[in-house]
Design a protein around this motif. Structure first.
Motif, PDB file in Angstrom:
ATOM      1  N   SER A   6      47.489  28.335  29.297  1.00  0.00           N
ATOM      2  CA  SER A   6      47.612  26.731  28.540  1.00  0.00           C
ATOM      3  C   SER A   6      46.216  25.843  28.383  1.00  0.00           C
ATOM      4  O   SER A   6      46.860  25.207  27.930  1.00  0.00           O
ATOM      5  CB  SER A   6      49.330  26.516  28.805  1.00  0.00           C
ATOM      6  N   LEU A   7      46.263  25.706  29.511  1.00  0.00           N
ATOM      7  CA  LEU A   7      45.888  24.463  30.469  1.00  0.00           C
ATOM      8  C   LEU A   7      44.192  24.645  30.027  1.00  0.00           C
ATOM      9  O   LEU A   7      43.634  23.630  30.632  1.00  0.00           O
ATOM     10  CB  LEU A   7      45.704  23.616  32.013  1.00  0.00           C
ATOM     11  N   ARG A   8      43.838  25.339  29.161  1.00  0.00           N
ATOM     12  CA  ARG A   8      42.443  26.031  28.622  1.00  0.00           C
ATOM     13  C   ARG A   8      41.114  25.403  30.084  1.00  0.00           C
ATOM     14  O   ARG A   8      40.589  24.905  29.583  1.00  0.00           O
ATOM     15  CB  ARG A   8      42.351  25.220  27.499  1.00  0.00           C
ATOM     16  N   ARG A   9      41.934  25.749  31.332  1.00  0.00           N
ATOM     17  CA  ARG A   9      40.980  25.780  32.068  1.00  0.00           C
ATOM     18  C   ARG A   9      39.222  26.731  32.001  1.00  0.00           C
ATOM     19  O   ARG A   9      39.870  27.843  31.658  1.00  0.00           O
ATOM     20  CB  ARG A   9      41.611  25.613  33.574  1.00  0.00           C
ATOM     21  N   SER A  10      38.441  26.172  32.645  1.00  0.00           N
ATOM     22  CA  SER A  10      36.987  27.747  33.036  1.00  0.00           C
ATOM     23  C   SER A  10      37.801  27.968  34.067  1.00  0.00           C
ATOM     24  O   SER A  10      38.332  27.471  35.409  1.00  0.00           O
ATOM     25  CB  SER A  10      36.430  26.858  32.571  1.00  0.00           C
ATOM     26  N   PRO A  11      36.733  29.199  34.300  1.00  0.00           N
ATOM     27  CA  PRO A  11      36.488  29.978  35.565  1.00  0.00           C
ATOM     28  C   PRO A  11      35.763  28.948  36.869  1.00  0.00           C
ATOM     29  O   PRO A  11      36.420  28.688  37.742  1.00  0.00           O
ATOM     30  CB  PRO A  11      35.363  31.306  35.586  1.00  0.00           C
TER      31      PRO A  11
END
Length: 72
Positions: free
Chosen positions: A16-21
């Motif tokens: 949900s935070l739309r964080r990348s690898p």
């Protein structure tokens, strides 16, 4: 947005935070180096962090029942 009913479970938070690898790896680096004030060895903190986020179940991180070598 996290699926309904997950509350603060990690598997509902990270997507949900739309964080990348790349950001995930940065988080693990911080956990390993200073742990945000947590105790234990950096490698063990990273292992528990990965386990918690992968399973989405806080019970999977029960350090009270784990071997002492895994929580020191």
């Amino acid at each position: 947005m996290p699926r309904r009913g997950l509350g603060a479970r990690p598997d509902g938070i990270w997507p949900s935070l739309r964080r990348s690898p790349r950001e995930w790896n940065q988080l693990l680096g911080v956990v390993k180096e200073n742990g945000g004030g947590w105790a234990g060895k950096g490698a063990n903190r990273v292992t528990w962090t990965k386990l918690g986020f992968a399973s989405g179940d806080p019970a999977s991180c029960n350090t009270w029942t784990a071997a002492s070598v895994k929580v020191s």
